[in-house]
Scaffold this active site. Structure first.
Site, PDB file in Angstrom:
ATOM      1  N   ASP A   1      37.267  28.751  31.031  1.00  0.00           N
ATOM      2  CA  ASP A   1      36.418  29.446  31.996  1.00  0.00           C
ATOM      3  C   ASP A   1      36.596  30.958  31.808  1.00  0.00           C
ATOM      4  O   ASP A   1      37.467  31.395  31.058  1.00  0.00           O
ATOM      5  CB  ASP A   1      36.852  29.002  33.407  1.00  0.00           C
ATOM      6  CG  ASP A   1      35.926  29.517  34.483  1.00  0.00           C
ATOM      7  OD1 ASP A   1      34.732  29.708  34.202  1.00  0.00           O
ATOM      8  OD2 ASP A   1      36.405  29.733  35.612  1.00  0.00           O
TER       9      ASP A   1
ATOM     10  N   GLU B   1      33.436  34.977  29.196  1.00  0.00           N
ATOM     11  CA  GLU B   1      32.266  35.777  28.748  1.00  0.00           C
ATOM     12  C   GLU B   1      32.676  36.965  27.886  1.00  0.00           C
ATOM     13  O   GLU B   1      31.878  37.340  27.015  1.00  0.00           O
ATOM     14  CB  GLU B   1      31.472  36.245  29.980  1.00  0.00           C
ATOM     15  CG  GLU B   1      30.792  35.100  30.712  1.00  0.00           C
ATOM     16  CD  GLU B   1      31.773  34.167  31.450  1.00  0.00           C
ATOM     17  OE1 GLU B   1      32.801  34.679  31.913  1.00  0.00           O
ATOM     18  OE2 GLU B   1      31.504  32.969  31.527  1.00  0.00           O
TER      19      GLU B   1
ATOM     20  N   ASP C   1      28.632  28.794  38.050  1.00  0.00           N
ATOM     21  CA  ASP C   1      28.708  28.862  39.508  1.00  0.00           C
ATOM     22  C   ASP C   1      27.339  28.820  40.177  1.00  0.00           C
ATOM     23  O   ASP C   1      26.776  29.841  40.578  1.00  0.00           O
ATOM     24  CB  ASP C   1      29.485  30.113  39.922  1.00  0.00           C
ATOM     25  CG  ASP C   1      30.916  30.060  39.435  1.00  0.00           C
ATOM     26  OD1 ASP C   1      31.343  28.988  38.951  1.00  0.00           O
ATOM     27  OD2 ASP C   1      31.608  31.087  39.507  1.00  0.00           O
TER      28      ASP C   1
END
Ligand code: GLC
Length: 805
Positions: free
Chosen positions: A430, A433, A508
């Site tokens: 997670d 990015e 999300d």
């Protein structure tokens, strides 16, 4: 004030200019000369630019342009999996005005002046795709004011003629609808919690799209990891263009005409998804955060007590000691191995989150092995001035690994031993990015330098590939640590090629109906972008849902490859039982149906692995010639045979369903419909409209609490004959756990059914593959009249026929 307004207007116009107009850029010059190799030509232009076209396959041509300088000898991409293509048959012809390359399938015409490239069908000469203007570059720095990092490179772009009826698909993870015609997008991996339709960019970058016009498809993979832009005629009826803020104009052109064929080629080029363990298709439960260990046990026992199937439970960031990856919190999880053993006895696996941020100790006497080793080995990212790059993520001040370093990836992978030793079954990547709380735009990372095969490039080039390389390190580590097991990795961010290493979920989302409606176009678009194993937090991640929303959410996700209920730390509880028995009973029905359909789902997943054609499909993938499917994104198909039309709004219990040509059976009632039209069907809360294509066989297994609880016996082949009384089906089986399927340890059984004078005959083909599942019993049930059901048959004796009377 006025000045500020003017500035805002200028900036806004500049930003729109980027999204809309690239005609002012410098164009590549006309052709002056040409050289040829066995599989390519290199064109030199009168402005010293070069263009190289390489024939990789009869339906795959690569185009590389270098502006005002020769094509660089260095040629590397993290996305590409296959570079050794056998040269197909092709030839080159030249006329004063044109250069033409012809393969068995494609004709590429290069007009010399101006330099424009047309792609045509080699047989019909029909135009598939054509440059609208010569390939272009921002020689004068016109776009510098809006470039993310003006120093990192020069804007490069290609512009294509936009067809009057051309549709666009793919482009990976976009908070957008299925058909991307008339929209524009950018790619810059971004942590965007609570995104809604139109938010762009979000977490992933897959610069690959499919164009479809008059039923004929082509694909373009713009393999450039800089911030990139795709404009599918958002405000110009003339052109569809793509460009990037640096790097090469480097794209691959795929010719179908079928989308399925393009997806196969794309998988050949960027990698086929390996099969995850079969349990990954099981039901999964998560929450930020289940702790301590007794809480995890409670969740699992609640599942078992309530007769809800479950295969996986997740540990989110609070399992760690102060968010230090590769550690366990000793108070909350004193004995992780005892926990995973205990859950294993109930058939449940544990997956832990692993974020890229390694906590930077606040005190120099503090010892933390991941930080100490990485620092000593010089594996962390640095700024151009040599300073360690210190972003802020969950652990506070942290450091990131430079995953472009092969030794760093290896080290990272090996660090996972603490998980495998403790019986952790998979890894959840997670925040990759990579998210940085100091500044989510990436500006704070601008001068971060990565090794990048010795090129020492900056963030502008490496941001979008960070997650790909992190997932690669993780996957390869798990492969080394547990060679007899298929790795299971799930990621939030990605670049093209990610399917080689990780499955994915859509980040999300909100617990809202709007967010739910995005599930279908997002899952199908990811499937059309080479990422077949997708899903979303069931029920939505942020905010407070309700029983109705949760049920409707399961009515989509029970057929998505990734089915995981997950919730934000401060969101209202969302496990299947939280809104009362009425909703729980319906959710149970769908989870049980998912497990019953596992033989069909796994067979279809294996097809995705082999052929690149996803399990979760938009209708257009199966009905490419039917324009009614081109923007249909409130229905989906699973494989070739199951069509599902969920309810995506509250208080709705009826909807229109489009059934493509052919006949269809209502899955629940077996009622037959003639397709090629819309039908109006009831969909009370406990029913998701679901149809089976006439001519299909759907393999259905027994009810299970978890994968591997017992043998999947008996498997029933539900037969849905077409007008001719025929049906076909396939069953794929393997050990579900090890990589042995890659070397032939699988069993594929093909079945054909035909109507006989009395009843039906099933011909069972010779079993393919070396895997021996042992003797099993099969049932057959014909779903049209005469309704026949035969039980207890064996399929393991090579080709034979079974009479259904
Ligand atoms: C991110 C993830 C979410 C997770 C949370 C805490 O928001 O997308 O799934 O629960 O971080 O780790």
């Amino acid at each position: 004030m006025t000045r500020l307004l003017i500035l805002i207007v200028i900036l806004a116009t500049a930003a729109t200019a980027l999204a809309q107009d690239i005609t002012s850029l410098e164009k590549i010059g006309p052709v002056t000369s040409l050289t040829k190799t066995t599989n390519s030509i290199t064109i030199t232009c009168n402005d010293a630019s070069q263009v190289q076209l390489t024939i990789l396959a009869p339906d795959l041509v690569r185009v590389r342009a270098s502006f005002t300088k020769p094509i660089p000898t260095k040629d590397h991409s993290w996305a590409i999996n296959k570079t050794d293509w056998p040269t197909p048959r092709w030839n080159l012809t030249e006329t004063p005005n044109q250069i033409t390359l012809t393969t068995d399938e494609l004709e590429v015409v290069i007009h010399r002046s101006p330099l424009l490239i047309d792609f045509r069908d080699a047989r019909t000469h029909q135009l598939l795709n054509a440059d609208e203007q010569p390939m272009s570059y921002d020689a004068k720095g016109l776009l510098a004011n809006i470039m993310f990092d003006p120093e990192a490179g020069m804007f490069v772009a290609a512009s294509k003629k936009l067809g009057f009826d051309e549709h666009f698909y793919g482009l990976g993870e976009k908070a957008a609808r299925l058909d991307k015609r008339r929209s524009a997008f950018s790619n810059w991996n971004s942590d965007t919690p609570g995104y809604s339709e139109g938010k762009d960019p979000i977490y992933q970058t897959i610069p690959f799209y499919i164009g479809l016009q008059h039923g004929i498809a082509y694909g373009i993979f713009f393999d450039n990891s800089f911030r990139s832009y795709f404009n599918f005629g958002q405000s110009s009826q003339q052109r569809a263009w793509f460009g990037a803020e640096g790097g090469e104009l480097n794209y691959y052109f795929f010719y179908g005409p079928s989308i399925k064929k393009i997806l196969g080629r794309y998988a050949d080029l960027t990698g086929h998804m390996p099969l995850p363990p079969l349990w990954a298709l099981g039901n999964q439960q998560s929450r930020w955060s289940y702790y301590p260990d007794t809480m995890v046990e409670e969740v699992v026992s609640e599942y078992r007590k309530r007769d809800l199937p479950l295969d996986v439970v997740y540990l989110d960031i609070d399992y760690m000691n102060g968010y230090r990856v590769f550690t366990f919190n000793k108070e909350r999880f004193p004995d992780p191995k005892a926990l995973t053993d205990k859950l294993a006895r109930q058939g449940v696996k544990v997956v832990t989150i692993v974020d890229p941020g390694i906590k930077h100790p606040q005190d120099k006497n503090e010892r933390y092995h991941a930080f100490d080793q990485g620092l000593e080995k010089n594996f962390f990212q640095h700024r151009r001035n040599g300073d360690l790059f210190v972003p802020r993520v969950w652990p506070g001040e942290s450091v990131f690994v430079d995953y472009t370093l092969p030794e760093a990836r290896q080290w990272w992978g090996d660090l996972h031993r603490v998980y495998t030793d403790n019986g952790i079954a998979g890894i959840w990547n997670d925040m990759n990015e990579p998210s940085d709380f100091v500044d989510q735009t990436g500006k704070n990372q601008l001068d971060v330098v990565s090794y990048d095969e010795g090129e020492k490039t900056t963030h502008a080039k490496n941001r979008n590939t960070f997650a790909l390389l992190m997932a690669r390190g993780t996957y390869e580590g798990l492969e080394r640590l547990r060679p007899d097991r298929r790795p299971y990795v799930i990621t939030r961010a990605a670049y093209a090629g990610i399917q080689r290493y990780a499955t994915m979920w859509t980040g999300d989302t909100n617990s809202t109906w709007d967010s739910l409606a995005l599930n279908i176009p997002m899952f199908t678009s990811l499937g059309l972008s080479g990422e077949p194993f997708v899903g979303s937090d069931v029920g939505g991640f942020i905010g407070r849902g309700n029983g109705e929303l949760l049920v409707r959410s399961y009515q989509i996700s029970f057929l998505a490859p990734f089915c995981r209920n997950h919730k934000q730390i401060d969101g209202y509880d969302q496990e299947p039982w939280r809104f009362g028995k009425y909703y729980e009973d319906i959710i149970r029905k769908y989870l049980k149906l998912r497990y019953a359909l596992l033989p069909y789902l796994y067979t279809t997943l294996e097809e995705a692995h082999r052929s690149g054609v996803p399990l979760f499909r938009p209708l257009l993938l199966n009905y490419q010639d039917d324009p009614s499917t081109y923007n249909l994104d409130d229905q989906f198909m699973v494989g070739d045979d199951l069509l599902v039309a969920p309810i995506l709004k509250p208080d709705v219990t009826r909807r229109l369903v489009y059934l493509p040509e052919g006949s269809w059976y209502d899955y629940w009632t077996d009622k037959k419909y003639t397709g090629g039209t819309m039908i109006n069907v009831d969909a009370p809360l406990d029913v998701v409209p679901m149809f089976v294509r006439a001519g299909a066989m759907i393999s259905v297994g027994p009810s299970l609490n978890y994968v591997g609880e017992r043998t999947q016996e008996p498997i029933t082949f539900n037969i849905y004959p077409n007008e001719k009384g025929e049906a076909t089906g396939t069953l794929y089986e393997d050990d579900g756990l090890s990589p042995a399927y890659k070397s032939g340890a699988f069993r594929r059984t093909k079945l054909n059914v035909r109507r006989a004078s009395r009843g039906f005959v099933v011909s069972v083909g010779a079993a393919e593959g070396a895997y021996n599942p042992g003797a099993r019993k099969f049932n057959f049930a014909v779903k049209s009249s005469p309704r026949i059901s035969v039980t207890g048959m064996t399929l393991d004796n090579g080709p034979h026929e079974i009479q259904l009377r």
